[in-house]
Scaffold this active site. Structure first.
Site, PDB file in Angstrom:
ATOM      1  N   HIS A 245       0.814  -1.217   0.000  1.00 16.89           N
ATOM      2  CA  HIS A 245       0.000   0.000   0.000  1.00 16.89           C
ATOM      3  C   HIS A 245       0.856   1.280   0.000  1.00 16.89           C
ATOM      4  O   HIS A 245       0.781   2.094  -0.908  1.00 16.89           O
ATOM      5  CB  HIS A 245      -0.900   0.022   1.239  1.00 16.89           C
ATOM      6  CG  HIS A 245      -1.804  -1.153   1.388  1.00 16.89           C
ATOM      7  ND1 HIS A 245      -2.934  -1.340   0.628  1.00 16.89           N
ATOM      8  CD2 HIS A 245      -1.761  -2.205   2.230  1.00 16.89           C
ATOM      9  CE1 HIS A 245      -3.563  -2.448   1.002  1.00 16.89           C
ATOM     10  NE2 HIS A 245      -2.868  -3.002   1.961  1.00 16.89           N
TER      11      HIS A 245
HETATM   12  O1  RIB Z   1      -4.750   0.445   4.579  1.00 12.89           O
HETATM   13  C1  RIB Z   1      -3.347   0.351   4.462  1.00 12.89           C
HETATM   14  C2  RIB Z   1      -2.694   1.389   5.304  1.00 12.89           C
HETATM   15  O2  RIB Z   1      -2.936   1.118   6.666  1.00 12.89           O
HETATM   16  C3  RIB Z   1      -1.161   1.366   5.166  1.00 12.89           C
HETATM   17  O3  RIB Z   1      -0.664   2.678   5.367  1.00 12.89           O
HETATM   18  C4  RIB Z   1      -0.716   0.485   6.272  1.00 12.89           C
HETATM   19  O4  RIB Z   1       0.611   0.804   6.738  1.00 12.89           O
HETATM   20  C5  RIB Z   1      -1.716   0.831   7.329  1.00 12.89           C
HETATM   21  O5  RIB Z   1      -1.264   2.007   7.978  1.00 12.89           O
END
Ligand code: RIB
Ligand code: CA
Length: 319
Positions: A245
């Protein structure tokens, strides 16, 4: 070529660490002026410690400032079920050499931005609490911020509720403040990050790079995979791939051509069962001016190739 001056606000976190790997491997393109830590995946104490530990380990030399202890109104909800109690799964790093900055994050961000000759780009890969607090307390920074590249939100679905992504869910009020700011925003929501994944075989290639760093990076990403298999909720193809992500928020700055997106009007739900849902008006039903560039597609193979290059660079530096 002049480097892009950036501030990184992060809640490391496993995919945050992969994002930091990409950012600091590309120090010929990115000039990381400051790192600030937010509460999200785990508490502020742990995210700050993890940022100092990981950045010390990869040999970075950067100020790391502590941000706010939690979201504006909601109780902090962490993601230790995904990132582990430490935030780095079961992976251990040497004690950090980099100290906690004497400046709190908001002061450090303000002074870094206001003393910079160039506009600063903010990379945010956790809840937007620190960024929103900066904008509320010091609106004078707005003209000096080039863009905010945020990993968060989703046009469709969620990973913290059926309609909300974690970073938006933790502090939706902060999202509201940032989305209303008038600052250019690029949103790497789940729509694109669910396509920005590394397969198990590709993860094995991390190991093949060799060296302690590659080994630890492999342990980090595979911890993520093992946990995802056991969680009661399922992100897309949760048991075959690793969603990187946060890497998207930096990859977009380095290689925007790998992505496709659309300028949309986006608002966020603040309360109730839909709290944290980012409502993306892809079809301009509201006839309101776009405030966010929403990414929805990525050239996955090239994304992975660029990430692997970053692991090779950091690994070579540490050998
Ligand atoms: O949904 C994914 C996000 O949430 C990313 O930033 C992961 O590190 C968590 O913080
Ligand atoms: Ca994160």
């Amino acid at each position: 070529m002049t480097k892009l001056p950036i501030i990184i606000d992060t809640d490391p976190g496993i995919d945050d660490a992969m994002m930091l790997t990409l950012a600091f491997a590309n120090d010929d393109v990115l000039d990381v002026r400051l790192v600030t830590t937010c509460s999200g995946n785990i508490s502020q104490d742990k995210t700050n410690y993890n940022a100092r530990t990981f950045l010390s380990y990869i040999g970075a030399s950067v100020e790391i400032a502590r941000g706010l202890e939690g979201p504006f109104f909601r109780e902090l909800e962490v993601a230790e079920d995904i990132h582990g109690e430490s935030g780095f799964g079961n992976v251990k790093f040497p004690a950090p050499k980099l100290p906690v900055s004497e400046r709190p994050a908001i002061t450090a961000m303000l002074e870094t931005i206001m003393t910079s000759d160039e506009k600063i780009t903010i990379v945010a890969t956790g809840p937007l609490t620190n960024v929103a607090a900066l904008l509320l307390a010091h609106p004078e920074v707005k003209p000096k911020i080039e863009r905010i590249s945020w990993m968060g939100g989703a046009a469709v679905g969620g990973n913290m509720s059926p309609v909300a992504e974690f970073n938006a869910y933790v502090d939706p009020h902060a999202v509201e403040i940032v989305f209303r700011s008038g600052i250019p925003i690029v949103m790497s929501g789940l729509d694109v990050t669910h396509k920005a994944f590394v397969t198990i075989d590709e993860a094995e290639n991390i190991l093949r790079i060799g060296g302690e760093f590659a080994d630890k990076a492999y342990q980090l990403v595979t911890y993520y995979l093992d946990v995802m298999k056991k969680t009661p909720f399922h992100e897309e193809n949760y048991d075959q791939v690793l969603h990187f992500h946060d890497v998207c928020a930096v990859m977009y700055l380095l290689n925007p051509e790998l992505f496709e997106g659309q300028n949309c009007h986006v608002v966020v739900s603040l309360e109730g069962i839909t709290a944290g849902a980012t409502v993306v008006d892809y079809t301009n039903r509201t006839d309101k001016a776009p405030n966010v560039h929403v990414l929805h597609t990525v050239n996955r193979e090239q994304f992975v190739a660029e990430f692997m290059k970053a692991v090779e660079i950091i690994s070579a530096r540490l050998k």
